[in-house]
Scaffold this motif. Sequence first.
Motif, short mmCIF file in Angstrom:
data_model
loop_
_atom_site.label_atom_id
_atom_site.label_comp_id
_atom_site.label_asym_id
_atom_site.label_seq_id
_atom_site.Cartn_x
_atom_site.Cartn_y
_atom_site.Cartn_z
N LYS A 204 26.27 -64.93 18.75
CA LYS A 204 27.70 -64.64 18.69
C LYS A 204 27.95 -63.83 17.41
O LYS A 204 27.83 -64.35 16.30
N ALA A 205 28.26 -62.56 17.56
CA ALA A 205 28.46 -61.69 16.41
C ALA A 205 29.42 -60.57 16.78
O ALA A 205 29.51 -60.16 17.94
N ASP A 206 30.13 -60.08 15.78
CA ASP A 206 31.14 -59.04 15.95
C ASP A 206 30.54 -57.71 15.51
O ASP A 206 30.12 -57.57 14.35
N VAL A 207 30.50 -56.73 16.40
CA VAL A 207 29.90 -55.44 16.05
C VAL A 207 30.66 -54.74 14.93
O VAL A 207 30.11 -53.82 14.29
N ARG A 208 31.88 -55.15 14.66
CA ARG A 208 32.64 -54.55 13.56
C ARG A 208 32.10 -54.97 12.20
O ARG A 208 32.41 -54.33 11.18
N ASP A 209 31.31 -56.02 12.16
CA ASP A 209 30.80 -56.60 10.92
C ASP A 209 29.35 -56.16 10.71
O ASP A 209 28.44 -56.65 11.37
N GLU A 210 29.14 -55.23 9.77
CA GLU A 210 27.80 -54.67 9.57
C GLU A 210 26.79 -55.74 9.17
O GLU A 210 25.67 -55.77 9.69
N ALA A 211 27.17 -56.61 8.27
CA ALA A 211 26.24 -57.65 7.81
C ALA A 211 25.90 -58.62 8.95
O ALA A 211 24.73 -59.03 9.10
N ALA A 212 26.89 -58.99 9.74
CA ALA A 212 26.65 -59.90 10.86
C ALA A 212 25.72 -59.27 11.88
O ALA A 212 24.85 -59.95 12.45
N MET A 213 25.88 -57.97 12.12
CA MET A 213 25.00 -57.31 13.07
C MET A 213 23.57 -57.23 12.55
O MET A 213 22.61 -57.43 13.30
N ARG A 214 23.41 -56.94 11.29
CA ARG A 214 22.07 -56.91 10.71
C ARG A 214 21.39 -58.27 10.83
O ARG A 214 20.22 -58.37 11.23
N GLU A 215 22.14 -59.32 10.53
CA GLU A 215 21.59 -60.68 10.63
C GLU A 215 21.24 -61.02 12.08
O GLU A 215 20.19 -61.62 12.35
N ALA A 216 22.12 -60.64 13.02
CA ALA A 216 21.89 -60.95 14.42
C ALA A 216 20.65 -60.24 14.96
O ALA A 216 19.82 -60.84 15.66
N CYS B 2 32.55 -62.90 21.78
CA CYS B 2 33.04 -64.15 22.38
C CYS B 2 34.37 -64.61 21.77
O CYS B 2 34.62 -65.81 21.60
N GLU B 3 35.22 -63.66 21.47
CA GLU B 3 36.56 -63.94 20.95
C GLU B 3 37.49 -62.81 21.37
O GLU B 3 37.04 -61.69 21.63
N ALA C 24 41.87 -60.63 28.18
CA ALA C 24 41.00 -61.60 27.54
C ALA C 24 39.58 -61.05 27.44
O ALA C 24 39.06 -60.45 28.38
N LEU C 25 38.96 -61.26 26.29
CA LEU C 25 37.56 -60.87 26.11
C LEU C 25 36.66 -62.04 26.49
O LEU C 25 37.10 -63.06 27.01
N SER C 26 35.39 -61.89 26.25
CA SER C 26 34.40 -62.86 26.72
C SER C 26 34.48 -64.17 25.94
O SER C 26 35.09 -64.26 24.88
N THR C 27 33.78 -65.16 26.48
CA THR C 27 33.71 -66.48 25.84
C THR C 27 32.24 -66.83 25.59
O THR C 27 31.32 -66.19 26.09
N GLU C 28 32.05 -67.90 24.82
CA GLU C 28 30.69 -68.37 24.57
C GLU C 28 30.03 -68.84 25.87
O GLU C 28 28.82 -68.68 26.04
N GLU C 29 30.82 -69.38 26.79
CA GLU C 29 30.26 -69.78 28.08
C GLU C 29 29.80 -68.56 28.87
O GLU C 29 28.78 -68.61 29.57
N ILE D 199 14.19 -51.34 22.82
CA ILE D 199 15.31 -50.77 23.56
C ILE D 199 16.61 -51.27 22.96
O ILE D 199 16.75 -52.45 22.65
N VAL D 200 17.57 -50.36 22.81
CA VAL D 200 18.90 -50.74 22.34
C VAL D 200 19.93 -50.23 23.33
O VAL D 200 19.97 -49.03 23.64
N SER D 201 20.78 -51.12 23.82
CA SER D 201 21.95 -50.76 24.63
C SER D 201 23.18 -51.13 23.82
O SER D 201 23.60 -52.29 23.80
N ALA D 202 23.74 -50.13 23.13
CA ALA D 202 24.96 -50.35 22.34
C ALA D 202 26.15 -50.20 23.28
O ALA D 202 26.74 -49.13 23.41
N ASN D 203 26.48 -51.29 23.94
CA ASN D 203 27.43 -51.29 25.05
C ASN D 203 28.79 -51.86 24.69
O ASN D 203 29.78 -51.56 25.36
N ALA D 204 28.88 -52.69 23.66
CA ALA D 204 30.12 -53.39 23.35
C ALA D 204 31.28 -52.41 23.21
O ALA D 204 31.17 -51.39 22.50
N GLY D 205 32.40 -52.72 23.87
CA GLY D 205 33.55 -51.84 23.78
C GLY D 205 34.81 -52.52 24.27
O GLY D 205 34.77 -53.52 24.98
N ILE D 206 35.94 -51.94 23.87
CA ILE D 206 37.25 -52.44 24.29
C ILE D 206 38.07 -51.27 24.81
O ILE D 206 37.72 -50.10 24.61
#
Length: 274
Positions: free
Chosen positions: A73-85, A39-40, A48-53, A98-105
């Motif tokens: 709201k978490a950044d897949v680049r951040d290992e600790a944030a992903m673990r917490e999420a 969401c940033e 433009a990437l996604s928003t919180e809305e 089920i895991v869909s690891a879809n995030a991409g740019i």
Amino acid sequence: MGRVEGKVALVTGAARGQGRSHAVRLAEEGASVIAIDICEDIGTVPYALSTEEDLAETAREIEKRDQRVVTVKADVRDEAAMREAVDRGVAELGRLDIVSANAGIFSCAPGELDGQTWKDMIDVNLNGVFHTCKAAVPHLRRAGGGSVVLTSSCAGLMGFEGFAHYTAAKHGVIGYMRSLAKEVANDFIRVNTVCPTSVFTDMINNDAMFGIMRPDLESPTVEDAMVSWTAINLLPVPYVDVEDITNAVLFLASDEARYITSVALPVDAGSTQK
């Protein structure tokens, strides 16, 4: 009964595009959803990437299907944030299947590729997949197995001039999938990739992409870009729709694919065979 009835699915990049489509369809088929998105914007990404809305709208669509949803709201680049999420989502929904690891740019570097553009691409499209799986696999093990579907690309199966960083990341996703599938097979966890051609989402439906596809024109339109997109594919279509990729993700996530693992599934209109 839905095809993933009673299961819990994790979807990254869930705020819009393919991720929203995957999340909502999994909910329609009976799954609760952990929906994660940055969401940033990211500086080297030319749209433009996604928003919180956007993420909130995904949640509303899931709730309309009478399914539970946890948004983070978490950044897949951040290992600790992903673990917490992931841990938070599992704590609220009780399990993970089920895991869909879809995030991409996407970005393009037709000239010299600079280091930051390379780094951002690898960090999101490859490291982000690793961080997602690292956070999720322990929960899949505790659930007694599950399905992991990683989003690669036809660029994971062939080379493209002008975006070596994207091609390298998507090749890496397939390599990681093949290794992870072996590492978790005894836990009854299946790992596969989907490999789309161009999909008509905001990732390609933007002025920057039109210019990349038609550098011969001063102000190209989506109609101009369609000519180049169609040239990539064996079937005479410029792109596929999000539902086409979602159908493949749902199949691989469901028990219909219970003995399918370590497969790179093209949904590519024949582009890898052209």
